[in-house]
Design a protein around this motif. Structure first.
Motif, PDB file in Angstrom:
ATOM      1  N   UNK A  41       0.934  -1.070   0.031  1.00 10.94           N
ATOM      2  CA  UNK A  41       0.233  -0.069   0.127  1.00 10.94           C
ATOM      3  C   UNK A  41       0.734   1.301   0.093  1.00 10.94           C
ATOM      4  N   UNK A  42       0.212   2.262  -0.136  1.00 11.07           N
ATOM      5  CA  UNK A  42       0.738   3.544  -0.358  1.00 11.07           C
ATOM      6  C   UNK A  42      -0.009   4.941  -0.584  1.00 11.07           C
ATOM      7  N   UNK A  43       0.337   5.866  -0.489  1.00 12.68           N
ATOM      8  CA  UNK A  43      -0.269   7.301  -0.504  1.00 12.68           C
ATOM      9  C   UNK A  43       0.418   8.323  -1.150  1.00 12.68           C
ATOM     10  N   UNK A  44       0.904   8.426  -2.473  1.00 11.83           N
ATOM     11  CA  UNK A  44       0.393   7.431  -3.543  1.00 11.83           C
ATOM     12  C   UNK A  44       1.257   6.320  -3.928  1.00 11.83           C
ATOM     13  N   UNK A  45       0.592   5.448  -4.577  1.00  9.07           N
ATOM     14  CA  UNK A  45       1.351   4.654  -5.213  1.00  9.07           C
ATOM     15  C   UNK A  45       1.405   5.064  -6.956  1.00  9.07           C
ATOM     16  N   UNK A  46       2.691   5.032  -7.327  1.00 13.07           N
ATOM     17  CA  UNK A  46       2.947   5.810  -8.825  1.00 13.07           C
ATOM     18  C   UNK A  46       3.592   4.749  -9.530  1.00 13.07           C
ATOM     19  N   UNK A  57      -4.214   7.088  -5.417  1.00 14.36           N
ATOM     20  CA  UNK A  57      -4.847   7.231  -4.139  1.00 14.36           C
ATOM     21  C   UNK A  57      -5.857   6.668  -3.708  1.00 14.36           C
ATOM     22  N   UNK A  58      -5.980   6.497  -2.101  1.00 12.83           N
ATOM     23  CA  UNK A  58      -7.105   5.757  -1.728  1.00 12.83           C
ATOM     24  C   UNK A  58      -7.686   6.860  -0.556  1.00 12.83           C
ATOM     25  N   UNK A  59      -9.279   6.827  -0.850  1.00 11.55           N
ATOM     26  CA  UNK A  59      -9.866   7.737   0.141  1.00 11.55           C
ATOM     27  C   UNK A  59     -11.109   7.147   0.817  1.00 11.55           C
ATOM     28  N   UNK A  60     -11.238   7.493   2.220  1.00  4.72           N
ATOM     29  CA  UNK A  60     -12.417   6.789   2.985  1.00  4.72           C
ATOM     30  C   UNK A  60     -13.339   8.087   3.280  1.00  4.72           C
ATOM     31  N   UNK A  66      -5.276   4.995   1.962  1.00  4.37           N
ATOM     32  CA  UNK A  66      -3.793   4.507   1.224  1.00  4.37           C
ATOM     33  C   UNK A  66      -4.682   3.751  -0.007  1.00  4.37           C
ATOM     34  N   UNK A  67      -3.963   3.798  -1.296  1.00  3.78           N
ATOM     35  CA  UNK A  67      -4.109   3.135  -2.491  1.00  3.78           C
ATOM     36  C   UNK A  67      -3.497   1.732  -2.081  1.00  3.78           C
ATOM     37  N   UNK A  68      -4.050   0.540  -2.521  1.00  6.67           N
ATOM     38  CA  UNK A  68      -3.554  -0.825  -2.060  1.00  6.67           C
ATOM     39  C   UNK A  68      -3.441  -1.808  -3.357  1.00  6.67           C
ATOM     40  N   UNK A  69      -2.335  -2.161  -3.668  1.00  4.03           N
ATOM     41  CA  UNK A  69      -2.050  -3.237  -4.512  1.00  4.03           C
ATOM     42  C   UNK A  69      -2.279  -4.867  -3.917  1.00  4.03           C
ATOM     43  N   UNK A  70      -3.260  -5.538  -4.282  1.00  2.00           N
ATOM     44  CA  UNK A  70      -3.664  -6.816  -3.710  1.00  2.00           C
ATOM     45  C   UNK A  70      -3.355  -7.777  -4.659  1.00  2.00           C
ATOM     46  N   UNK A  71      -2.327  -8.579  -4.504  1.00  2.00           N
ATOM     47  CA  UNK A  71      -1.905  -9.841  -5.141  1.00  2.00           C
ATOM     48  C   UNK A  71      -3.011 -10.889  -5.301  1.00  2.00           C
ATOM     49  N   UNK A  72      -2.683 -12.007  -6.125  1.00  3.33           N
ATOM     50  CA  UNK A  72      -3.488 -13.049  -6.439  1.00  3.33           C
ATOM     51  C   UNK A  72      -4.511 -12.668  -7.517  1.00  3.33           C
ATOM     52  N   UNK A  73      -4.111 -12.046  -8.722  1.00  2.00           N
ATOM     53  CA  UNK A  73      -5.015 -11.717  -9.649  1.00  2.00           C
ATOM     54  C   UNK A  73      -6.109 -10.708  -9.436  1.00  2.00           C
ATOM     55  N   UNK A  74      -5.741  -9.906  -8.518  1.00  2.93           N
ATOM     56  CA  UNK A  74      -6.886  -8.901  -7.834  1.00  2.93           C
ATOM     57  C   UNK A  74      -6.620  -7.313  -8.722  1.00  2.93           C
ATOM     58  N   UNK A  75      -5.495  -6.577  -8.180  1.00  2.00           N
ATOM     59  CA  UNK A  75      -5.350  -5.353  -8.597  1.00  2.00           C
ATOM     60  C   UNK A  75      -5.284  -4.350  -7.879  1.00  2.00           C
ATOM     61  N   UNK A  76      -5.537  -3.325  -7.943  1.00  2.00           N
ATOM     62  CA  UNK A  76      -5.693  -1.840  -7.150  1.00  2.00           C
ATOM     63  C   UNK A  76      -6.944  -1.761  -6.458  1.00  2.00           C
ATOM     64  N   UNK A  77      -6.766  -1.513  -5.148  1.00  2.00           N
ATOM     65  CA  UNK A  77      -7.894  -1.209  -4.333  1.00  2.00           C
ATOM     66  C   UNK A  77      -7.571  -0.021  -3.253  1.00  2.00           C
ATOM     67  N   UNK A  86       5.587  -3.151   6.813  1.00  2.00           N
ATOM     68  CA  UNK A  86       6.070  -3.616   5.572  1.00  2.00           C
ATOM     69  C   UNK A  86       5.005  -3.164   4.470  1.00  2.00           C
ATOM     70  N   UNK A  87       4.076  -2.240   4.802  1.00  2.00           N
ATOM     71  CA  UNK A  87       3.345  -1.783   3.967  1.00  2.00           C
ATOM     72  C   UNK A  87       2.206  -2.535   3.539  1.00  2.00           C
TER      73      UNK A  87
END
Length: 209
Positions: A41-46, A57-60, A66-77, A86-87
Motif C-alpha cells: 500500500x501507499x499514498x500515492x502508489x506511482x 490514491x485511496x480515500x475513505x 491508502x491505495x493498495x495493490x492486492x496480489x492473487x490476480x486482484x489489482x488496485x484497491x 512492511x506496507x
C-alpha cells in the motif's frame, strides 16, 4: 552556424511532432501486484509507462487513506485500516474498494481510456454482474454511475480527463488494469510552436548580419 540552425529547427519540429502524437500506456495492476515487490500500500502508489505517469490514491469518506495493490490476480484497491511497517494492510480483507471508499487515479497529462478491467471481491468477475460504481472525472460526476458488468466495460472507452475517481456504490471491486492514450496537442498549438521556432531562427539571422 547554418548547419547548427538547421539541426535546431529539425529537432524542434521533431519534438513538436512527437508531443502532438498520442502515447499509449497500460497499467496492469493485477500483474504489478503479483510481481516483486508484490502486494503493498501507499499514498500515492506511482507507476509510469510510455511517457505517462499515474498516481493512485485511496480515500475513505473523502479523507486520505491508502491505495493498495492486492496480489492473487486482484489489482488496485483501497486500504483504510492502516498499513504495517512492511506496507501491508492491517486488515487483510480491507484491500478492495468498498463502502465509502474511493480510488483516485491522477495522470500527468490528459488521457483517454482505451480499455479497462475490474475484479470482484474474490478476484473473479462473476460478482461484478449487475454492479455499479460512481465515476467522477476532473470533478464532474458521470450521472447514473458506470456499470461494473464485464459486458459493459467498453462504455469506459473514450472517457477523457486527468483525474479519475472510482467510488463504491453497491459492489466491492478492484481496478485490475487500465490502458490509456495521451490526448495529442491541438494542431493550432503545434503551429504556434513551429512559429516560435521560426522567429528564433530569424532572430539569429539578424544578429549574424
Amino acid at each position: 552556424m547554418k548547419r547548427f540552425l538547421r539541426l535546431t529547427l529539425i529537432s524542434t519540429f521533431a519534438g513538436l511532432f512527437s508531443i502532438g502524437m498520442a502515447n499509449a500506456a497500460t497499467f496492469d495492476y493485477a500483474a504489478i501486484a503479483d510481481a516483486p515487490p508484490g502486494e503493498m500500500g501507499g499514498q500515492p502508489l506511482i507507476h509510469s509507462d510510455g511517457g505517462i505517469t499515474v498516481e493512485a490514491r485511496g480515500y475513505l469518506s473523502g479523507a486520505p487513506t491508502a491505495a493498495y495493490l492486492d496480489s492473487g490476480s486482484a489489482g488496485m484497491g483501497v486500504c483504510s485500516t492502516g498499513l504495517t511497517g512492511t506496507l501491508q494492510c492491517v486488515s487483510p480483507s480491507d484491500d478492495n474498494v468498498t463502502s465509502d471508499e474511493t480510488l483516485e487515479l491522477t495522470f500527468n497529462k490528459i488521457v483517454t481510456i482505451d480499455s479497462i478491467a475490474f475484479a470482484d471481491s474474490v478476484h473473479g468477475t462473476a460478482g461484478l454482474v449487475g454492479g455499479v460504481l460512481a465515476l467522477t472525472i476532473d470533478g464532474s460526476p458521470i450521472l447514473g454511475g458506470m456499470s461494473l458488468d464485464p459486458a459493459d466495460w467498453g462504455l469506459f472507452a473514450g472517457l477523457t480527463g486527468t483525474v479519475f475517481e472510482f467510488s463504491y456504490v453497491d459492489t466491492q471491486f478492484y481496478l485490475e488494469a487500465i490502458t490509456v492514450s495521451a490526448v495529442p496537442l491541438p494542431p493550432a498549438l503545434l503551429l504556434f510552436g513551429a512559429a516560435l521556432a521560426g522567429l528564433g531562427w530569424i532572430g539569429r539571422r539578424r544578429k549574424q548580419s
